[in-house]
Design a protein around this motif. Structure first.
Motif, PDB file in Angstrom:
ATOM      1  N   MET A  57       0.847  -1.188   0.000  1.00  0.00           N
ATOM      2  CA  MET A  57       0.000   0.000   0.000  1.00  0.00           C
ATOM      3  C   MET A  57       0.883   1.238   0.000  1.00  0.00           C
ATOM      4  O   MET A  57       1.866   1.316   0.735  1.00  0.00           O
ATOM      5  CB  MET A  57      -0.917   0.004   1.221  1.00  0.00           C
ATOM      6  N   GLY A  58       0.553   2.208  -0.834  1.00  0.00           N
ATOM      7  CA  GLY A  58       1.344   3.419  -0.926  1.00  0.00           C
ATOM      8  C   GLY A  58       1.079   4.380   0.219  1.00  0.00           C
ATOM      9  O   GLY A  58       0.164   4.190   1.026  1.00  0.00           O
ATOM     10  N   HIS A  59       1.884   5.419   0.271  1.00  0.00           N
ATOM     11  CA  HIS A  59       1.754   6.428   1.323  1.00  0.00           C
ATOM     12  C   HIS A  59       1.610   7.800   0.671  1.00  0.00           C
ATOM     13  O   HIS A  59       2.340   8.122  -0.268  1.00  0.00           O
ATOM     14  CB  HIS A  59       2.992   6.431   2.228  1.00  0.00           C
ATOM     15  N   ARG A  60       0.672   8.591   1.163  1.00  0.00           N
ATOM     16  CA  ARG A  60       0.527   9.981   0.730  1.00  0.00           C
ATOM     17  C   ARG A  60       1.091  10.870   1.831  1.00  0.00           C
ATOM     18  O   ARG A  60       0.687  10.776   2.994  1.00  0.00           O
ATOM     19  CB  ARG A  60      -0.934  10.319   0.453  1.00  0.00           C
ATOM     20  N   VAL A  61       2.036  11.720   1.467  1.00  0.00           N
ATOM     21  CA  VAL A  61       2.724  12.578   2.422  1.00  0.00           C
ATOM     22  C   VAL A  61       2.137  13.976   2.346  1.00  0.00           C
ATOM     23  O   VAL A  61       2.097  14.567   1.258  1.00  0.00           O
ATOM     24  CB  VAL A  61       4.238  12.618   2.122  1.00  0.00           C
ATOM     25  N   PRO A  62       1.650  14.531   3.456  1.00  0.00           N
ATOM     26  CA  PRO A  62       1.093  15.890   3.430  1.00  0.00           C
ATOM     27  C   PRO A  62       2.127  16.899   2.949  1.00  0.00           C
ATOM     28  O   PRO A  62       3.330  16.765   3.212  1.00  0.00           O
ATOM     29  CB  PRO A  62       0.706  16.150   4.889  1.00  0.00           C
ATOM     30  N   TYR A  63       1.647  17.913   2.251  1.00  0.00           N
ATOM     31  CA  TYR A  63       2.539  18.945   1.737  1.00  0.00           C
ATOM     32  C   TYR A  63       3.185  19.720   2.881  1.00  0.00           C
ATOM     33  O   TYR A  63       2.525  20.138   3.837  1.00  0.00           O
ATOM     34  CB  TYR A  63       1.780  19.931   0.842  1.00  0.00           C
ATOM     35  N   THR A  64       4.497  19.910   2.785  1.00  0.00           N
ATOM     36  CA  THR A  64       5.236  20.760   3.707  1.00  0.00           C
ATOM     37  C   THR A  64       6.163  21.636   2.875  1.00  0.00           C
ATOM     38  O   THR A  64       6.910  21.115   2.034  1.00  0.00           O
ATOM     39  CB  THR A  64       6.072  19.936   4.704  1.00  0.00           C
ATOM     40  N   SER A  65       6.137  22.927   3.089  1.00  0.00           N
ATOM     41  CA  SER A  65       6.964  23.821   2.287  1.00  0.00           C
ATOM     42  C   SER A  65       8.441  23.595   2.584  1.00  0.00           C
ATOM     43  O   SER A  65       8.825  23.231   3.697  1.00  0.00           O
ATOM     44  CB  SER A  65       6.597  25.278   2.566  1.00  0.00           C
ATOM     45  N   LEU A  66       9.262  23.801   1.575  1.00  0.00           N
ATOM     46  CA  LEU A  66      10.704  23.642   1.714  1.00  0.00           C
ATOM     47  C   LEU A  66      11.279  24.854   2.437  1.00  0.00           C
ATOM     48  O   LEU A  66      11.084  25.990   2.000  1.00  0.00           O
ATOM     49  CB  LEU A  66      11.352  23.504   0.338  1.00  0.00           C
ATOM     50  N   PRO A  67      11.993  24.653   3.563  1.00  0.00           N
ATOM     51  CA  PRO A  67      12.583  25.803   4.254  1.00  0.00           C
ATOM     52  C   PRO A  67      13.595  26.513   3.352  1.00  0.00           C
ATOM     53  O   PRO A  67      14.489  25.873   2.792  1.00  0.00           O
ATOM     54  CB  PRO A  67      13.259  25.180   5.480  1.00  0.00           C
ATOM     55  N   ILE A  68      13.450  27.806   3.201  1.00  0.00           N
ATOM     56  CA  ILE A  68      14.384  28.581   2.384  1.00  0.00           C
ATOM     57  C   ILE A  68      15.605  28.989   3.206  1.00  0.00           C
ATOM     58  O   ILE A  68      16.736  28.904   2.753  1.00  0.00           O
ATOM     59  CB  ILE A  68      13.689  29.820   1.791  1.00  0.00           C
ATOM     60  N   ASP A  69      15.369  29.438   4.439  1.00  0.00           N
ATOM     61  CA  ASP A  69      16.457  29.800   5.344  1.00  0.00           C
ATOM     62  C   ASP A  69      16.726  28.606   6.248  1.00  0.00           C
ATOM     63  O   ASP A  69      15.985  28.341   7.193  1.00  0.00           O
ATOM     64  CB  ASP A  69      16.074  31.030   6.165  1.00  0.00           C
ATOM     65  N   GLN A  70      17.801  27.888   5.961  1.00  0.00           N
ATOM     66  CA  GLN A  70      18.086  26.662   6.710  1.00  0.00           C
ATOM     67  C   GLN A  70      18.749  26.923   8.058  1.00  0.00           C
ATOM     68  O   GLN A  70      19.025  25.990   8.799  1.00  0.00           O
ATOM     69  CB  GLN A  70      18.971  25.743   5.867  1.00  0.00           C
ATOM     70  N   THR A  71      19.033  28.190   8.382  1.00  0.00           N
ATOM     71  CA  THR A  71      19.695  28.476   9.654  1.00  0.00           C
ATOM     72  C   THR A  71      18.727  28.414  10.830  1.00  0.00           C
ATOM     73  O   THR A  71      19.155  28.377  11.973  1.00  0.00           O
ATOM     74  CB  THR A  71      20.340  29.876   9.625  1.00  0.00           C
ATOM     75  N   GLU A  72      17.410  28.398  10.565  1.00  0.00           N
ATOM     76  CA  GLU A  72      16.429  28.435  11.650  1.00  0.00           C
ATOM     77  C   GLU A  72      15.430  27.287  11.537  1.00  0.00           C
ATOM     78  O   GLU A  72      14.244  27.463  11.808  1.00  0.00           O
ATOM     79  CB  GLU A  72      15.691  29.776  11.641  1.00  0.00           C
ATOM     80  N   VAL A  73      15.896  26.120  11.135  1.00  0.00           N
ATOM     81  CA  VAL A  73      14.998  24.984  10.955  1.00  0.00           C
ATOM     82  C   VAL A  73      14.951  24.155  12.236  1.00  0.00           C
ATOM     83  O   VAL A  73      15.985  23.710  12.739  1.00  0.00           O
ATOM     84  CB  VAL A  73      15.445  24.099   9.772  1.00  0.00           C
ATOM     85  N   THR A  74      13.762  23.963  12.777  1.00  0.00           N
ATOM     86  CA  THR A  74      13.539  23.072  13.916  1.00  0.00           C
ATOM     87  C   THR A  74      12.351  22.186  13.583  1.00  0.00           C
ATOM     88  O   THR A  74      11.305  22.677  13.155  1.00  0.00           O
ATOM     89  CB  THR A  74      13.244  23.859  15.206  1.00  0.00           C
ATOM     90  N   TYR A  75      12.507  20.883  13.779  1.00  0.00           N
ATOM     91  CA  TYR A  75      11.449  19.928  13.483  1.00  0.00           C
ATOM     92  C   TYR A  75      10.631  19.645  14.743  1.00  0.00           C
ATOM     93  O   TYR A  75      11.188  19.519  15.839  1.00  0.00           O
ATOM     94  CB  TYR A  75      12.040  18.627  12.945  1.00  0.00           C
ATOM     95  N   GLU A  76       9.325  19.526  14.569  1.00  0.00           N
ATOM     96  CA  GLU A  76       8.452  19.155  15.672  1.00  0.00           C
ATOM     97  C   GLU A  76       8.430  17.636  15.821  1.00  0.00           C
ATOM     98  O   GLU A  76       8.339  16.905  14.826  1.00  0.00           O
ATOM     99  CB  GLU A  76       7.028  19.653  15.414  1.00  0.00           C
ATOM    100  N   HIS A  77       8.482  17.165  17.056  1.00  0.00           N
ATOM    101  CA  HIS A  77       8.415  15.735  17.313  1.00  0.00           C
ATOM    102  C   HIS A  77       7.003  15.199  17.061  1.00  0.00           C
ATOM    103  O   HIS A  77       6.018  15.909  17.246  1.00  0.00           O
ATOM    104  CB  HIS A  77       8.815  15.418  18.755  1.00  0.00           C
ATOM    105  N   GLY A  78       6.939  13.947  16.648  1.00  0.00           N
ATOM    106  CA  GLY A  78       5.663  13.287  16.447  1.00  0.00           C
ATOM    107  C   GLY A  78       5.140  12.661  17.727  1.00  0.00           C
ATOM    108  O   GLY A  78       5.806  12.678  18.778  1.00  0.00           O
ATOM    109  N   PRO A  79       3.951  12.064  17.679  1.00  0.00           N
ATOM    110  CA  PRO A  79       3.332  11.516  18.896  1.00  0.00           C
ATOM    111  C   PRO A  79       4.117  10.370  19.513  1.00  0.00           C
ATOM    112  O   PRO A  79       4.017  10.155  20.733  1.00  0.00           O
ATOM    113  CB  PRO A  79       1.958  11.046  18.403  1.00  0.00           C
TER     114      PRO A  79
END
Length: 266
Positions: A1-23
């Motif tokens: 079964m395939g997976h559909r990944v929700p759209y997430t914009s590509l960070p333009i300024d990579q100096t301030e990238v922080t990822y949110e943790h999942g459940p």
């Protein structure tokens, strides 16, 4: 079964990238929590004069008999529920969801970090096999099959994890390397992977676009991880390469950790 990944914009300024943790990285109710026991190792044969703490996290409910095990380098950091990795919390959640088997988490602090983690030989792997896992086995039975044993680390702990499996594929069949410090290891792993017999190991590598030396000719953490990943892919290894937008910190690796464990035990 395939997976559909929700759209997430590509960070333009990579100096301030922080990822949110999942459940899977948070304490979930009513997930039963495992039991953590702290131990110490002194008088090591492999590393004389060192003393270190280790923690054994046994699953809340487990069948009798030897259990799979995952060894985490820099154990205190991986165990801390308020830091990025939260590995014991993750293990409890994944075991309760039955997406991985009941797994024993072994969290090992270094005695002399860079001397142990950056060495290209089998000394550290032998230390885990001969001195750490037997102590763990006195608390909870762990499997001696390499396909039941994973090893995981961040930075120098990540390259140590790969080195351990590379040197001792009879002992560790699964690897997670997060922002691994391969430029600090005196081993040309892309060349070795290309020229030596294929090891029976499954490897997940994670690195960020702004890891150390990202725009340098030498000592480039990003390039070193990509080059090793490419070499593994060319040789037909079971490998997954995850590239994020962060720097040399545990944020993205911690967010990836639950799915990395899922992938290892898929």
């Amino acid at each position: 079964m395939g997976h559909r990944v929700p759209y997430t914009s590509l960070p333009i300024d990579q100096t301030e990238v922080t990822y949110e943790h999942g459940p899977d990285s948070g304490t979930l109710s009513p997930v039963p929590r495992g039991r953590t026991t702290q131990l110490s190792i002194t008088g090591s044969r492999a590393f004389p004069g060192t003393t270190r703490s280790l923690w054994v996290h046994a699953p809340a409910a487990a069948p009798t008999g030897p259990l799979p095990v995952v060894v985490f380098q820099d154990g205190a950091g991986f165990l801390d529920p308020d830091d990025e990795m939260r590995a014991a919390v993750v293990l409890d959640n994944l075991v309760a969801a039955a997406v991985i088997p009941p797994v024993v988490g072994v969290f090992v602090d270094p005695g002399n970090r860079n001397a142990e983690y950056d060495a290209p030989d089998a000394t550290y792997a032998d230390f885990l096999v001969d001195e750490v896992l037997p102590v763990v086995g006195e608390l909870v039975p762990v499997s001696d099959r390499p396909e039941d044993r994973a090893i995981c680390g961040f930075s120098s702990g990540g390259s140590a994890a790969f080195t351990a499996a590379w040197q001792r594929p009879d002992a560790f069949g699964k690897v997670i390397g997060l922002s691994s410090s391969f430029p600090q290891v005196a081993a040309d792993y892309p060349r070795l992977v290309a020229s030596e017999p294929v090891r029976p190991i499954r490897v997940l590598l994670q690195v960020g676009h702004r890891d150390l030396g990202w725009d340098e000719v030498d000592d480039n953490w990003v390039a070193a991880n990509l080059e090793l990943g490419a070499a593994l892919l060319r040789r037909g290894y079971d490998v997954r390469l995850v590239v994020g937008d962060g720097a040399h910190d545990g944020n993205h690796g911690g967010v990836v950790l639950p799915d990395a464990l899922r992938w290892l035990w898929r």
